[in-house]
Design an enzyme around this catalytic site. Sequence first.
Site, PDB file in Angstrom:
ATOM      1  N   CYS A  87       0.942  -0.905  -0.131  1.00 42.97           N
ATOM      2  CA  CYS A  87       0.107  -0.201   0.028  1.00 42.97           C
ATOM      3  C   CYS A  87       0.622   1.509   0.065  1.00 42.97           C
ATOM      4  CB  CYS A  87      -0.848  -0.094   1.120  1.00 42.97           C
ATOM      5  SG  CYS A  87      -2.708   1.140   0.776  1.00 42.97           S
ATOM      6  N   HIS A 177      -3.499  -4.500   0.834  1.00 48.83           N
ATOM      7  CA  HIS A 177      -3.829  -5.428   1.532  1.00 48.83           C
ATOM      8  C   HIS A 177      -4.556  -6.983   1.751  1.00 48.83           C
ATOM      9  CE1 HIS A 177      -2.427  -1.745   4.057  1.00 48.83           C
ATOM     10  NE2 HIS A 177      -3.545  -0.988   2.833  1.00 48.83           N
ATOM     11  N   GLU A 179      -2.024  -8.460   5.134  1.00 51.89           N
ATOM     12  CA  GLU A 179      -2.285  -8.823   6.592  1.00 51.89           C
ATOM     13  C   GLU A 179      -2.547  -7.733   7.129  1.00 51.89           C
ATOM     14  OE1 GLU A 179      -1.502  -4.258   6.378  1.00 51.89           O
ATOM     15  OE2 GLU A 179      -1.668  -6.488   4.376  1.00 51.89           O
TER      16      GLU A 179
END
Length: 239
Positions: A87, A177, A179
Amino acid sequence: MRLLVVVPSDTDPPARLGEWLTAAGLELDERHLDAGDPVPADLSAHDGLLVLGGPQSSLDDTAAELGPVRELLARATADDVPTLAICLGAQLLAQAAGGSTRVRPDGPEVGATLVARRDAAETDPVFTGLPLSPDVIAWHHDEVERLPQGAVVLAANPVCDVQAFRLGSAVYGLQFHVETTPAMTASWAEHDPVGVAATGLDAAEVSAQAEAVHPDLEQVWSPFAGRFAELVRSRAATR
């Protein structure tokens, strides 16, 4: 095998990605910019690099803490050190390697979404094996406007032309993303009314949709993390 982990904001820790990388055999050396942790000038003491996201804008010249991160990403790119930039990290990577970023002209991309693998992903050592359209979490107000010379696009979607790219043989940028935890995305929705408003949903709906895809995120992106760890392991073996 030591992985330097740069955390620009504690709102976006390595979370599940950190767990997957640790399970794959990497030792994580986390540097939290919110806490004033120093960012090394080079990666001589590490075998790879992970740079995460945060609410800072890659276009904000007053965000002085991001300067050393760009410099480190430039060094990692020049040396082709296994790198994963997520990101904000991906935007800083693009800038550091000679590309540019901009505020998204169509507004933020926020929430659970899909990206599509590009043809180049089929032979990429990290992206190979991904589904054609894997689930991801998007949460960005800026985007890559111009890729660095030689960059290879690995994923895109109708909303964003550059969702993932590679520089050299081992340096990766992900605009999305992988995570996150449901608690993280719920907090982001609570604290980003502009981003949530762009979805046409309310914060609770954005959070619920994000939570629903987290099992699929783990199924797809945990093996991806393992393949990235193998790149780090291969570099460590040649040092």
